[in-house]
Design an enzyme around this catalytic site. Structure first.
Site, PDB file in Angstrom:
ATOM      1  N   ASP A  29       0.869  -1.175   0.000  1.00  0.00           N
ATOM      2  CA  ASP A  29       0.000   0.000   0.000  1.00  0.00           C
ATOM      3  C   ASP A  29       0.910   1.231   0.000  1.00  0.00           C
ATOM      4  O   ASP A  29       2.133   1.125  -0.180  1.00  0.00           O
ATOM      5  CB  ASP A  29      -1.010  -0.044   1.167  1.00  0.00           C
ATOM      6  CG  ASP A  29      -0.383   0.282   2.521  1.00  0.00           C
ATOM      7  OD1 ASP A  29       0.858   0.436   2.615  1.00  0.00           O
ATOM      8  OD2 ASP A  29      -1.143   0.385   3.501  1.00  0.00           O
ATOM      9  N   HIS A  30       0.325   2.411   0.216  1.00  0.00           N
ATOM     10  CA  HIS A  30       1.113   3.654   0.180  1.00  0.00           C
ATOM     11  C   HIS A  30       2.154   3.705   1.295  1.00  0.00           C
ATOM     12  O   HIS A  30       3.181   4.359   1.157  1.00  0.00           O
ATOM     13  CB  HIS A  30       0.175   4.863   0.283  1.00  0.00           C
ATOM     14  CG  HIS A  30      -0.762   4.782   1.455  1.00  0.00           C
ATOM     15  ND1 HIS A  30      -1.814   3.883   1.482  1.00  0.00           N
ATOM     16  CD2 HIS A  30      -0.783   5.440   2.637  1.00  0.00           C
ATOM     17  CE1 HIS A  30      -2.457   4.023   2.633  1.00  0.00           C
ATOM     18  NE2 HIS A  30      -1.848   4.942   3.350  1.00  0.00           N
ATOM     19  N   CYS A  50       3.321  -2.852   3.977  1.00  0.00           N
ATOM     20  CA  CYS A  50       2.443  -1.721   4.277  1.00  0.00           C
ATOM     21  C   CYS A  50       3.179  -0.890   5.318  1.00  0.00           C
ATOM     22  O   CYS A  50       4.390  -1.084   5.509  1.00  0.00           O
ATOM     23  CB  CYS A  50       1.037  -2.170   4.696  1.00  0.00           C
ATOM     24  SG  CYS A  50       0.889  -3.012   6.274  1.00  0.00           S
ATOM     25  N   GLY A  51       2.518   0.020   6.003  1.00  0.00           N
ATOM     26  CA  GLY A  51       3.235   0.865   6.942  1.00  0.00           C
ATOM     27  C   GLY A  51       3.911   0.072   8.046  1.00  0.00           C
ATOM     28  O   GLY A  51       5.114   0.215   8.301  1.00  0.00           O
ATOM     29  N   THR A  52       3.125  -0.771   8.695  1.00  0.00           N
ATOM     30  CA  THR A  52       3.659  -1.623   9.769  1.00  0.00           C
ATOM     31  C   THR A  52       3.915  -3.049   9.322  1.00  0.00           C
ATOM     32  O   THR A  52       4.592  -3.800  10.028  1.00  0.00           O
ATOM     33  CB  THR A  52       2.647  -1.696  10.928  1.00  0.00           C
ATOM     34  OG1 THR A  52       1.417  -2.231  10.391  1.00  0.00           O
ATOM     35  CG2 THR A  52       2.405  -0.326  11.542  1.00  0.00           C
ATOM     36  N   HIS A  59      11.383 -22.990   9.417  1.00  0.00           N
ATOM     37  CA  HIS A  59      10.374 -23.653  10.251  1.00  0.00           C
ATOM     38  C   HIS A  59       8.950 -23.521   9.722  1.00  0.00           C
ATOM     39  O   HIS A  59       8.137 -24.412   9.964  1.00  0.00           O
ATOM     40  CB  HIS A  59      10.422 -23.095  11.678  1.00  0.00           C
ATOM     41  CG  HIS A  59      11.597 -23.568  12.461  1.00  0.00           C
ATOM     42  ND1 HIS A  59      11.691 -23.439  13.827  1.00  0.00           N
ATOM     43  CD2 HIS A  59      12.752 -24.183  12.070  1.00  0.00           C
ATOM     44  CE1 HIS A  59      12.845 -23.942  14.258  1.00  0.00           C
ATOM     45  NE2 HIS A  59      13.518 -24.393  13.199  1.00  0.00           N
ATOM     46  N   ARG A 101       9.779 -32.400  11.269  1.00  0.00           N
ATOM     47  CA  ARG A 101       8.686 -32.104  12.204  1.00  0.00           C
ATOM     48  C   ARG A 101       7.957 -30.816  11.819  1.00  0.00           C
ATOM     49  O   ARG A 101       6.762 -30.663  12.095  1.00  0.00           O
ATOM     50  CB  ARG A 101       9.211 -32.006  13.639  1.00  0.00           C
ATOM     51  CG  ARG A 101      10.118 -30.812  13.915  1.00  0.00           C
ATOM     52  CD  ARG A 101      10.752 -30.911  15.291  1.00  0.00           C
ATOM     53  NE  ARG A 101      11.504 -29.712  15.641  1.00  0.00           N
ATOM     54  CZ  ARG A 101      12.718 -29.415  15.197  1.00  0.00           C
ATOM     55  NH1 ARG A 101      13.331 -30.241  14.356  1.00  0.00           N
ATOM     56  NH2 ARG A 101      13.346 -28.314  15.586  1.00  0.00           N
ATOM     57  N   HIS A 102       8.660 -29.925  11.144  1.00  0.00           N
ATOM     58  CA  HIS A 102       8.035 -28.658  10.742  1.00  0.00           C
ATOM     59  C   HIS A 102       7.006 -28.879   9.628  1.00  0.00           C
ATOM     60  O   HIS A 102       6.022 -28.160   9.539  1.00  0.00           O
ATOM     61  CB  HIS A 102       9.091 -27.656  10.300  1.00  0.00           C
ATOM     62  CG  HIS A 102      10.122 -27.412  11.356  1.00  0.00           C
ATOM     63  ND1 HIS A 102       9.816 -26.848  12.567  1.00  0.00           N
ATOM     64  CD2 HIS A 102      11.452 -27.715  11.407  1.00  0.00           C
ATOM     65  CE1 HIS A 102      10.902 -26.778  13.313  1.00  0.00           C
ATOM     66  NE2 HIS A 102      11.915 -27.300  12.622  1.00  0.00           N
TER      67      HIS A 102
HETATM   68  C1  RB5 Z   1      -1.865   3.037   6.240  1.00  0.00           C
HETATM   69  O1  RB5 Z   1      -1.861   4.314   6.791  1.00  0.00           O
HETATM   70  C2  RB5 Z   1      -1.509   2.015   7.321  1.00  0.00           C
HETATM   71  O2  RB5 Z   1      -2.562   1.829   8.185  1.00  0.00           O
HETATM   72  C3  RB5 Z   1      -1.111   0.704   6.668  1.00  0.00           C
HETATM   73  O3  RB5 Z   1      -0.035   0.921   5.825  1.00  0.00           O
HETATM   74  C4  RB5 Z   1      -0.685  -0.403   7.605  1.00  0.00           C
HETATM   75  O4  RB5 Z   1       0.289   0.037   8.500  1.00  0.00           O
HETATM   76  C5  RB5 Z   1      -1.771  -1.153   8.237  1.00  0.00           C
HETATM   77  O5  RB5 Z   1      -1.562  -2.149   8.937  1.00  0.00           O
END
Ligand code: RB5
Length: 147
Positions: free
Chosen positions: A11-12, A68-70, A101, A135-136
């Site tokens: 995503d952005h 994505c961001g996180t 694993h 095992r994995h």
């Molecule tokens: C977008 O602002 C943010 O929410 C997305 O990139 C992500 O971090 C969501 O989990």
């Protein structure tokens, strides 16, 4: 054919890191299937997880990267698809273990949580590390029994 083709999408919040990783992958000789997004306009991460899930299901790529961001939202979205084992990774150890694993087929990182050098290392390790099986394999098989 698909073995050396990797899909990538973000995503952005991950688009800048994606641009760097696309270059890295091309430099390492991988065929890159870039499924967007292409700019900083706000988009919805489940749509890009879906694009990658469909590409893997169709055999257009053997593995994938999602950003994505996180990394959290897009990994949750990706793991709704039964053929996806998406691992949210922040360091080299996680990148190695998700292959050894968990036989992860999608590497997920956060464009706002890992720096470019860490991300490059994680990707390199993800690509170079084999699943240990044994095992994995039993445990990984149980993941598909849930659905
Ligand atoms: C977008 O602002 C943010 O929410 C997305 O990139 C992500 O971090 C969501 O989990």
């Amino acid at each position: 054919m698909t073995v050396r083709t990797i899909a990538i999408a973000s995503d952005h919040g991950g688009v800048e890191l994606k641009a760097q990783l696309v270059k890295d992958l091309a430099g390492w000789g991988w065929q890159v299937l870039d499924l967007g997004t292409d700019g900083l306009d706000s988009v919805d991460y489940p749509d890009f997880a879906l694009k990658v899930a469909e590409a893997l299901k169709a055999g257009k790529a053997g593995r994938a990267v999602l950003l994505c961001g996180t990394g959290i939202g897009i990994s949750i979205a990706a793991n709704r698809h039964v053929h996806i084992r998406a691992a949210l990774v922040h360091d080299a150890f996680g990148a190695r273990m998700c292959r050894q694993h968990n036989d992860a087929n999608v590497l997920v990182m956060g464009g706002r949580t890992v720096g470019p050098e860490i991300a490059r290392d994680c990707l390199r390790i993800f690509l170079d590390t084999e699943f240990e099986g044994g095992r994995h394999a039993r445990r990984v098989a149980k993941l598909s029994e849930i659905f």
